[in-house]
Design a protein around this motif. Structure first.
Motif, PDB file in Angstrom:
ATOM      1  N   ILE A  76      65.337  13.631  30.736  1.00 35.04           N
ATOM      2  CA  ILE A  76      64.757  13.754  32.078  1.00 35.04           C
ATOM      3  C   ILE A  76      65.201  12.548  32.891  1.00 35.04           C
ATOM      4  CG2 ILE A  76      62.621  13.837  33.425  1.00 35.04           C
ATOM      5  CD1 ILE A  76      61.234  15.060  30.988  1.00 35.04           C
ATOM      6  N   PRO A  77      65.803  12.738  34.066  1.00 32.88           N
ATOM      7  CA  PRO A  77      66.204  11.609  34.913  1.00 32.88           C
ATOM      8  C   PRO A  77      64.977  10.838  35.415  1.00 32.88           C
ATOM      9  CG  PRO A  77      67.269  13.657  35.596  1.00 32.88           C
ATOM     10  CD  PRO A  77      66.202  14.030  34.634  1.00 32.88           C
ATOM     11  N   ALA A  78      65.071   9.515  35.414  1.00 26.43           N
ATOM     12  CA  ALA A  78      63.951   8.682  35.860  1.00 26.43           C
ATOM     13  C   ALA A  78      63.807   8.729  37.381  1.00 26.43           C
ATOM     14  CB  ALA A  78      64.170   7.242  35.400  1.00 26.43           C
ATOM     15  N   PRO A  79      62.554   8.734  37.893  1.00 29.22           N
ATOM     16  CA  PRO A  79      62.347   8.735  39.355  1.00 29.22           C
ATOM     17  C   PRO A  79      62.630   7.358  39.930  1.00 29.22           C
ATOM     18  CG  PRO A  79      60.237   8.560  38.237  1.00 29.22           C
ATOM     19  CD  PRO A  79      61.275   8.736  37.158  1.00 29.22           C
ATOM     20  N   SER A  80      62.986   7.298  41.202  1.00 26.68           N
ATOM     21  CA  SER A  80      63.278   6.014  41.848  1.00 26.68           C
ATOM     22  C   SER A  80      62.001   5.228  42.124  1.00 26.68           C
ATOM     23  CB  SER A  80      64.040   6.248  43.166  1.00 26.68           C
ATOM     24  OG  SER A  80      63.294   7.118  44.009  1.00 26.68           O
TER      25      SER A  80
END
Length: 441
Positions: A210-214
């Motif tokens: 899962i890509p990390a949120p900014s």
């Protein structure tokens, strides 16, 4: 506080009620992420859905606390959202804007029926076995969507469905989340579903599945993409097929909250009078009806009383202060919308499977030893997942029930209203299934 909630009479206090509200909120907070995920499949804006979900929960829970003084929270329910996305928008090809107009029309009718107290009459006319079958069918349908979204099952030309690929790492993320959540549920840990979601998300972030949120905190997402869309498209409700959708939303919502209220009443003695009836039930149903109208305006599917309220009741929640606390926490949660990006279908899949399991437990109350009841109940349950359409499942059961009961010589057990519903569902099946194909021909 004492005048409004009668805390002393309910043998509780402010601290206990707030703790109960926090427990209920943690148990049902998953809907903030699952509802946008499910409704997002219809093409709706997920950010706007996040805000609409939270606001609907605020309105419903606060009204339940003030009007009925019940420790029961309200928020958009799983089941209605699945019907909206997968049965109405995707399967029937109806634009989500028009479908939302159908929800708004159904909510207005719903409110009028509640004001006229017709809702209680029809709810009482539907046999308990069919109510339980609808709940169980919804549960299996929701679990099926979860198994599909999590990659555990997949489409197959030869057998319709087949097992998914375990070579896919995201499938293992779903399996991990499901097992952890199942262990927490078995251990009866408060907020098990929410904790399981958090754990699955963290595992996904660590493994970079899962890509990390900014960022985590942000301004509340705009409601503009969904706000008032249903009202603006109310003129689109012309085709008979769309009126069928309105009636289905109406019927599903009709006994959804009532069933949960009755079930939770068994857990809290103070919610029942000497005759075993629920005091202020009319006020509770009114809170539900008003929140349905507001939810349709915000841009989400009908809300329902949450069975997860039992978690708060278990730690001492006895009054409306518990549900108001839940409403306040949902209001605060609107500042955490960036977390939506990390809540993927693999994260929500275990939730759908677990919630489906809980809903399927209602099957134990069905009289399986009476064939005239068992067949319509069974057709209701299997009809929903096998046709991938909640309305067909309900129709199957409600059509067969009067026939088998008459054949068994149980005419006196059939409420006259059930004959009216038989006619309604014959018309619905014609409008939904036969009329569109006839017009194409």
């Amino acid at each position: 506080m004492e005048r409004l909630f009668h805390l002393e009479e309910a043998q509780t206090n402010v601290k206990r009620e707030i703790l109960a509200g926090l427990t209920t909120f943690v148990s049902m907070a998953y809907i903030l992420f699952v509802n946008p995920q499910v409704l997002g499949d219809s093409g709706m804006n997920k950010g706007s859905l996040f805000t609409a979900t939270a606001l609907t929960a605020v309105v419903g829970s606060v009204l339940m606390g003030i009007l009925a003084n019940y420790p029961i929270a309200i928020a958009p329910g799983l089941g209605d959202n699945a019907f909206f996305s997968y049965s109405v928008v995707i399967a029937m090809g109806i634009p989500w804007q028009t479908a939302m107009a159908g929800v708004f029309v159904a909510s207005l009718i719903f409110l009028v029926l509640s004001l006229m107290k017709i809702r209680e009459v029809v709810i009482n006319a539907i046999p308990k076995d069919l109510k339980l079958a609808v709940a169980a069918g919804l549960g299996i349908f929701i679990a099926f969507v979860g198994l599909q979204g999590g990659g555990l099952i997949t489409a197959s030309k030869s057998s319709l469905v087949a097992i998914g690929s375990f070579a896919n790492p995201t499938t293992w993320l779903t399996i991990t989340g499901l097992l952890v959540t199942a262990i927490l549920m078995a251990r009866k840990i408060p907020g098990a579903i929410f904790i399981g979601m958090v754990f699955t998300t963290i595992v996904g972030l660590v493994t970079k599945l899962i890509p990390a949120p900014s960022h985590i905190v942000s301004a509340i997402p705009s409601l503009k993409p969904t706000f008032g869309v249903g009202v603006a498209h109310i003129g689109d409700i012309r085709e008979p097929q769309l009126w069928a959708v309105v009636i289905i939303f109406l019927l599903v919502a009709f006994f959804d909250t009532a069933g949960t209220l009755i079930g939770l009443a068994e857990q809290v003695d103070i919610m029942q009078d000497k005759d075993g009836k629920m005091p202020r039930i009319g006020h509770a149903l009114m809170a539900d009806s008003i929140s349905m109208v507001s939810g349709a305006v915000f841009g989400t599917t009908p809300p329902t009383a949450y069975v997860e309220s039992s978690a708060g009741i278990a730690v001492g929640g006895r009054t409306g202060l518990t549900s108001i606390t839940v409403g306040v926490l949902f209001a605060l949660s609107m500042f955490f919308s960036p977390l939506l990006t990390v809540v993927t279908s693999n994260v929500t899949a275990p939730v759908l499977i677990i919630v489906g399991t809980l809903m399927a437990q209602s099957m134990k109350g069905i009289q399986w030893d009476r064939f005239e009841i068992a067949l319509p109940a069974f057709l209701t349950i299997v009809g929903m997942p096998l046709t991938y359409n909640i309305s067909y499942g309900i129709a199957f059961g409600f059509l067969v029930y009067p026939i088998t009961m008459l054949a068994a010589g149980k005419r006196k057990e059939i409420n006259p209203i059930m004959y009216g519903l038989f006619v309604v569902f014959v018309i619905l099946l014609y409008i939904i299934n036969i009329l569109p194909k006839a017009s194409l021909a």
